[in-house]
Design an enzyme around this catalytic site. Structure first.
Site, PDB file in Angstrom:
ATOM      1  N   ASP A  67      35.813  20.647  22.097  1.00  0.00           N
ATOM      2  CA  ASP A  67      34.827  21.670  21.760  1.00  0.00           C
ATOM      3  C   ASP A  67      35.025  22.084  20.299  1.00  0.00           C
ATOM      4  O   ASP A  67      36.025  22.715  19.960  1.00  0.00           O
ATOM      5  CB  ASP A  67      35.005  22.879  22.698  1.00  0.00           C
ATOM      6  CG  ASP A  67      33.909  23.921  22.494  1.00  0.00           C
ATOM      7  OD1 ASP A  67      33.128  23.792  21.520  1.00  0.00           O
ATOM      8  OD2 ASP A  67      33.834  24.853  23.302  1.00  0.00           O
ATOM      9  N   ASN A  94      27.702  17.612  11.366  1.00  0.00           N
ATOM     10  CA  ASN A  94      26.386  17.425  11.975  1.00  0.00           C
ATOM     11  C   ASN A  94      26.172  18.244  13.247  1.00  0.00           C
ATOM     12  O   ASN A  94      25.047  18.654  13.519  1.00  0.00           O
ATOM     13  CB  ASN A  94      26.210  15.927  12.294  1.00  0.00           C
ATOM     14  CG  ASN A  94      25.112  15.701  13.314  1.00  0.00           C
ATOM     15  OD1 ASN A  94      23.923  15.798  13.004  1.00  0.00           O
ATOM     16  ND2 ASN A  94      25.504  15.422  14.561  1.00  0.00           N
ATOM     17  N   TYR A 163      18.907  30.776  14.815  1.00  0.00           N
ATOM     18  CA  TYR A 163      19.109  29.362  14.464  1.00  0.00           C
ATOM     19  C   TYR A 163      18.709  29.144  12.999  1.00  0.00           C
ATOM     20  O   TYR A 163      19.442  28.548  12.208  1.00  0.00           O
ATOM     21  CB  TYR A 163      18.277  28.463  15.390  1.00  0.00           C
ATOM     22  CG  TYR A 163      18.330  27.000  15.005  1.00  0.00           C
ATOM     23  CD1 TYR A 163      19.476  26.249  15.243  1.00  0.00           C
ATOM     24  CD2 TYR A 163      17.244  26.378  14.374  1.00  0.00           C
ATOM     25  CE1 TYR A 163      19.540  24.908  14.865  1.00  0.00           C
ATOM     26  CE2 TYR A 163      17.303  25.052  14.007  1.00  0.00           C
ATOM     27  CZ  TYR A 163      18.452  24.310  14.252  1.00  0.00           C
ATOM     28  OH  TYR A 163      18.524  22.990  13.875  1.00  0.00           O
ATOM     29  N   LYS A 167      21.063  28.103   9.534  1.00  0.00           N
ATOM     30  CA  LYS A 167      20.829  26.978   8.631  1.00  0.00           C
ATOM     31  C   LYS A 167      20.608  27.451   7.185  1.00  0.00           C
ATOM     32  O   LYS A 167      21.004  26.770   6.247  1.00  0.00           O
ATOM     33  CB  LYS A 167      19.655  26.129   9.128  1.00  0.00           C
ATOM     34  CG  LYS A 167      19.920  25.448  10.484  1.00  0.00           C
ATOM     35  CD  LYS A 167      21.111  24.499  10.442  1.00  0.00           C
ATOM     36  CE  LYS A 167      21.233  23.679  11.722  1.00  0.00           C
ATOM     37  NZ  LYS A 167      22.333  22.705  11.699  1.00  0.00           N
TER      38      LYS A 167
END
Ligand code: NDP
Length: 280
Positions: A67, A94, A163, A167
């Site tokens: 994890d 990634n 989210y 980013k």
């Protein structure tokens, strides 16, 4: 088979599926030794089998089920990679995810527990894994490639605000880390994909047929994807490999390359032909 990455060691997080899987396979096919990782052992094994099917030596692949959201998991990734391959040349940050609110809330009402979970995997794990990898990347004069998203903005993303925020923050981290690390000869860049056909939406709990419907909608609306089709993981993998290839991209520092079929270039207003509007 190309050998442009022979002698290089690459760690690709989130390589049990989607973009990470395609990236790990590509690097391995082009000569690199790769550490692949994810929590799902079966899917990680599928990635490994695809690499072996491409004729790559088993000794060039290290699969670690862990994890990434935990520091123990990150230590395991770095330590086992160094133990097996002796160095680290390229780190591909990634792995990432978005989560839905149990009550399907969006916008400012989205539960703050979702904020914590998203920031943990999409941002904090990148920060701490980079810290743990720094020493080895400096030794190797290596590269970091982060996987961001067009959700970073500047357009709003009220369906998944946390989210999108993770980013945007990642993009700033890419720039700041790039300037900090270039003094040690390490390059940091990122790629910002638009919609790509991966397990991302399924991981959020979207059923396969709903995902199919969603994809069809995006593809058939030119204000969503002017290119007319959703991206494939290999489209992004090629850009990651380009940014990891010092011969090809050495002068690119702290940038993000957008690969989105044109999505971010259209505003609804401009997606329609003005002459058609005037005629109707
Ligand atoms: P997938 O769901 O197909 O792959 C995500 C990968 O991340 C999986 O291998 C998953 O592994 C891994 N992962 C997630 N959480 C953890 C965790 N806690 N620990 C370890 N591994 C984890 O999605 P994509 O390939 O699409 O996503 C890759 C990146 O691309 C993400 O950063 C995403 O934000 C970004 N992106 C994707 C877009 C898209 O349209 N698909 C668009 C723009 C950006 P496992 O489940 O085995 O743990």
């Amino acid at each position: 088979m190309s050998t442009r990455f022979s002698g290089k060691v690459v760690l690709v997080t989130g390589s049990s599926n989607g973009i990470g899987r395609a990236t790990a396979i590509l690097f391995a096919q082009e000569g690199a030794k790769v550490t692949i990782t994810g929590r799902n052992a079966q899917r990680l094994e599928e990635t490994k089998q695809e690499i072996l099917k491409a004729g790559i030596l088993e000794d060039h692949v290290l699969a670690i089920v862990t994890d990434l959201a935990t520091e123990e998991g990150q230590d395991e990734l770095i330590n086992k990679t160094i133990k097996k391959f002796g160095k680290l040349d390229i780190l591909v940050n990634n792995a990432g995810a978005a989560f839905n609110d149990a009550e399907a809330k969006t916008g400012v009402d989205q539960n703050v527990s979702i904020y914590d979970k998203i920031m943990q995997i999409n941002l904090r794990s990148v920060v701490t894994l980079t810290q743990k990898a720094k020493k080895y990347l400096v030794e190797a004069k290596g590269e970091i490639v982060n996987v961001s998203s067009i959700a970073a903005g500047p357009q709003a993303y009220p369906a998944l605000p946390y989210y999108a925020m993770s980013k945007s923050a990642l993009d700033q981290y890419t720039r700041s880390a790039a300037i900090d690390l270039i003094q040690h000869g390490v390059r940091v860049n990122s790629v910002s994909p638009g919609a790509v056909a991966t397990g991302f939406r399924q991981a959020m709990g979207m059923p396969a047929e709903t995902y199919e419907k969603y994809t069809q909608f995006l593809q058939s609306h030119k204000e969503c994807i002017p290119y007319g089709s959703i991206g494939q993981p290999i489209d992004i993998a090629h850009i990651i490999a380009f940014l990891g290839d010092r011969k090809l991209s050495s002068y690119i520092i702290g940038q993000t390359i957008v690969a989105d079929g044109g999505s971010t270039l259209v505003m609804g207003m401009q997606a329609h032909n003005m002459m058609d509007i005037l005629k109707s």
